[in-house]
Scaffold this motif. Structure first.
Motif, PDB file in Angstrom:
ATOM      1  N   GLY A 191       0.879  -1.164  -0.158  1.00 57.24           N
ATOM      2  CA  GLY A 191       0.029  -0.049   0.162  1.00 57.24           C
ATOM      3  C   GLY A 191       0.847   1.247   0.142  1.00 57.24           C
ATOM      4  N   PRO A 192       1.672   1.411   1.012  1.00 55.45           N
ATOM      5  CA  PRO A 192       2.358   2.635   0.959  1.00 55.45           C
ATOM      6  C   PRO A 192       3.360   2.843  -0.062  1.00 55.45           C
ATOM      7  CG  PRO A 192       2.947   1.521   2.990  1.00 55.45           C
ATOM      8  CD  PRO A 192       1.854   0.607   2.119  1.00 55.45           C
ATOM      9  N   ILE A 193       4.064   1.758  -0.764  1.00 56.70           N
ATOM     10  CA  ILE A 193       4.984   1.803  -1.644  1.00 56.70           C
ATOM     11  C   ILE A 193       4.169   2.129  -2.991  1.00 56.70           C
ATOM     12  CG2 ILE A 193       6.441   0.456  -2.837  1.00 56.70           C
ATOM     13  CD1 ILE A 193       6.874  -1.338  -0.771  1.00 56.70           C
ATOM     14  N   ILE A 194       2.847   1.461  -3.139  1.00 57.06           N
ATOM     15  CA  ILE A 194       2.290   1.926  -4.277  1.00 57.06           C
ATOM     16  C   ILE A 194       1.797   3.454  -4.464  1.00 57.06           C
ATOM     17  CG2 ILE A 194       0.193   1.432  -5.749  1.00 57.06           C
ATOM     18  CD1 ILE A 194       0.720  -1.392  -5.532  1.00 57.06           C
ATOM     19  N   ASP A 195       1.378   3.860  -3.082  1.00 58.24           N
ATOM     20  CA  ASP A 195       0.940   5.213  -2.828  1.00 58.24           C
ATOM     21  C   ASP A 195       2.055   6.347  -3.415  1.00 58.24           C
ATOM     22  OD1 ASP A 195      -0.711   7.354  -2.036  1.00 58.24           O
ATOM     23  OD2 ASP A 195      -0.690   6.745   0.124  1.00 58.24           O
ATOM     24  N   ARG A 196       3.414   5.750  -2.783  1.00 55.67           N
ATOM     25  CA  ARG A 196       4.320   7.008  -3.230  1.00 55.67           C
ATOM     26  C   ARG A 196       4.468   6.900  -4.699  1.00 55.67           C
ATOM     27  NH1 ARG A 196       6.462   4.829   1.705  1.00 55.67           N
ATOM     28  NH2 ARG A 196       7.821   3.316   0.586  1.00 55.67           N
ATOM     29  N   LEU A 197       4.519   5.608  -5.073  1.00 55.23           N
ATOM     30  CA  LEU A 197       5.109   5.593  -6.610  1.00 55.23           C
ATOM     31  C   LEU A 197       4.093   6.256  -7.619  1.00 55.23           C
ATOM     32  CD1 LEU A 197       6.053   2.037  -7.515  1.00 55.23           C
ATOM     33  CD2 LEU A 197       7.132   3.938  -8.072  1.00 55.23           C
ATOM     34  N   ALA A 199       2.303   8.854  -7.150  1.00 55.46           N
ATOM     35  CA  ALA A 199       2.506  10.487  -7.198  1.00 55.46           C
ATOM     36  C   ALA A 199       3.232  10.784  -8.421  1.00 55.46           C
ATOM     37  CB  ALA A 199       3.076  10.859  -5.726  1.00 55.46           C
ATOM     38  N   ASP A 200       4.139  10.217  -8.872  1.00 46.93           N
ATOM     39  CA  ASP A 200       4.909  10.146 -10.176  1.00 46.93           C
ATOM     40  C   ASP A 200       4.377   9.685 -11.073  1.00 46.93           C
ATOM     41  OD1 ASP A 200       6.687  11.693  -8.486  1.00 46.93           O
ATOM     42  OD2 ASP A 200       7.678  10.000  -8.156  1.00 46.93           O
ATOM     43  N   ILE A 243       1.652   2.326 -13.745  1.00 46.76           N
ATOM     44  CA  ILE A 243       0.681   1.328 -13.436  1.00 46.76           C
ATOM     45  C   ILE A 243       0.318   1.362 -11.977  1.00 46.76           C
ATOM     46  CG2 ILE A 243       0.983  -1.222 -12.858  1.00 46.76           C
ATOM     47  CD1 ILE A 243       0.732  -0.661 -15.710  1.00 46.76           C
ATOM     48  N   ALA A 244       0.934   1.751 -11.016  1.00 50.10           N
ATOM     49  CA  ALA A 244       0.818   2.162  -9.777  1.00 50.10           C
ATOM     50  C   ALA A 244      -0.553   3.291  -9.730  1.00 50.10           C
ATOM     51  CB  ALA A 244       1.908   2.571  -8.865  1.00 50.10           C
ATOM     52  N   ALA A 245      -0.285   4.187 -10.579  1.00 51.07           N
ATOM     53  CA  ALA A 245      -1.324   5.186 -10.444  1.00 51.07           C
ATOM     54  C   ALA A 245      -2.650   4.754 -10.993  1.00 51.07           C
ATOM     55  CB  ALA A 245      -0.599   6.408 -11.191  1.00 51.07           C
ATOM     56  N   SER A 246      -2.527   4.152 -12.153  1.00 58.19           N
ATOM     57  CA  SER A 246      -3.812   3.455 -12.774  1.00 58.19           C
ATOM     58  C   SER A 246      -4.533   2.547 -11.906  1.00 58.19           C
ATOM     59  CB  SER A 246      -3.401   2.853 -13.941  1.00 58.19           C
ATOM     60  OG  SER A 246      -2.735   3.747 -14.814  1.00 58.19           O
TER      61      SER A 246
END
Ligand code: KG4
Ligand code: ZN
Length: 343
Positions: A191-197, A199-200, A243-246
């Motif tokens: 969760g926190p890793i995808i959340d951070r990624l 953002a970009d 991918i993380a953002a989508s």
């Protein structure tokens, strides 16, 4: 056992609470239901990340090793001695049986030794009370509880009177985050890793499916996870941040749409969030914005009270003890304790 008079209860109980249901070892001292005197959280992430998820036996052993010191640290930070503790609480389910038994044993032993009342707390009800640590919140409201082990929309008619309006029919939202992150080789917890990624990344890069099974308020995240995996297999050079953002966009879209639909269906004017995924940036901003658009008020717990912590357990313990008194002496751990049945 000491009995707490109503006069004492209205002044505000001082509670020592212990949370060990999964991979966080936490202890907190809370006064009057809202004053957090300490909230010590030890995360076992390092012990589990090489396995890509929580290993129950490793978690139990780690709780056993660290919990006594975490409890002692919580008392020291709060500058509270045993005489000032009115109630001892510990999570007694749902969760992993070994970890639950560690916290429960410590809590019950301290209560017996200090001659204090003890109360076992439902972990999911704890997540529900996280938001009340900082917001004066009177039911009725609808709360979206989203974590690694559960995803539910609950209508809180009054405290203790809960109706589950919708639940996941497969993976929990946090579980979907963790599984997608694992597939992408990003580490644990996802969760926190995808959340951070995210953002970009570009949230419009891939339109992943929004599973809205029927008109009901249930969720399904397993198809979304598979869609992400299939897309990455076919497009190995895609930017991971996109991918993380989508992915995150699809999760937040479904969670927010159904929560607001639930609020409308039962006619409440307030929506809230709880659970580890409630720390998610996009979920928080989307729920706040869309609630405002629909004229609803929205309350979010501070991020530190979203993921597992003992302050939220102490808040739930305070309410439950003031209304129903202590647990029976033989209270045990129930790994599959149901939230709605906890009253
Ligand atoms: O409430 P919690 O600590 O434990 C359970 O009761 O399950 O929730 C843990 C879950 C994990 O799946 C983790 O990946 C997720 O919450 N999580 C997040 C974020 N922080 C934690 N998911 C999305 N965005 C975050 N910022
Ligand atoms: Zn939790």
């Amino acid at each position: 056992m000491d009995s707490i008079t109503n006069e004492k209860a209205s002044e505000g109980l001082t509670v020592l609470a212990i949370e060990t249901s999964c991979d966080e070892t936490s202890a907190s001292v809370l006064s009057g239901g809202t004053t957090v005197l300490s909230n010590v959280v030890y995360s076992q992430i390092e012990s589990h990340e090489k396995f890509g998820g929580v290993v129950p036996e490793v978690a139990s052993r780690s709780h056993l090793q660290i919990a006594p010191k975490i409890v002692s640290d919580a008392l020291i930070q709060a500058q509270v001695g045993q005489d000032e503790i009115d109630l001892v609480a510990a999570t007694n389910g749902p969760g992993l049986i070994g970890p639950l038994l560690v916290g429960l044993s410590i809590g019950k032993s301290l209560a017996a030794t200090w001659d204090k009342p003890f109360i076992g707390v439902n972990h999911v009800e704890g997540h529900m009370f996280a938001v009340s640590l900082e917001h004066q919140l009177e039911p009725p409201f609808v709360i979206l509880l989203v974590a690694g082990g559960h995803t539910q929309i609950v209508h809180v008619k009054k405290y203790g009177d809960y109706e589950v309006l919708g639940s996941t029919i497969d993976d929990a939202a946090g579980e979907a985050y963790d599984k997608v992150a694992r597939y992408l080789g990003l580490g644990y917890p996802g969760g926190p890793i995808i959340d951070r990624l995210a953002a970009d990344g570009d949230p419009t890069k891939v339109r992943f499916p929004r599973a809205m099974p029927g008109d009901n308020l249930n969720f399904s995240f397993s198809g979304l996870k598979t869609a992400v995996i299939n897309y990455v297999r076919k497009n190995p050079n895609v930017e991971v941040a996109d991918i993380a953002a989508s992915f995150q966009e699809a999760v937040a879209d479904v969670l927010v749409t159904k929560t607001l639909r639930a609020a409308k269906s039962v006619g409440v004017e307030t929506v809230c969030l709880g659970g580890g995924v409630a720390a998610n940036s996009l979920l928080r901003s989307t729920l706040s914005a869309q609630s405002a658009d629909q004229g609803l008020s929205c309350h979010l717990p501070a991020r530190e009270y979203c993921t597992d912590n003992a302050a939220m357990i102490a808040a739930a313990a305070t309410w439950r003890f003031n209304n129903f008194g202590p647990s029976p002496d033989d209270v045990g751990a129930n790994p599959s304790a149901s939230f709605a049945a906890s009253e």
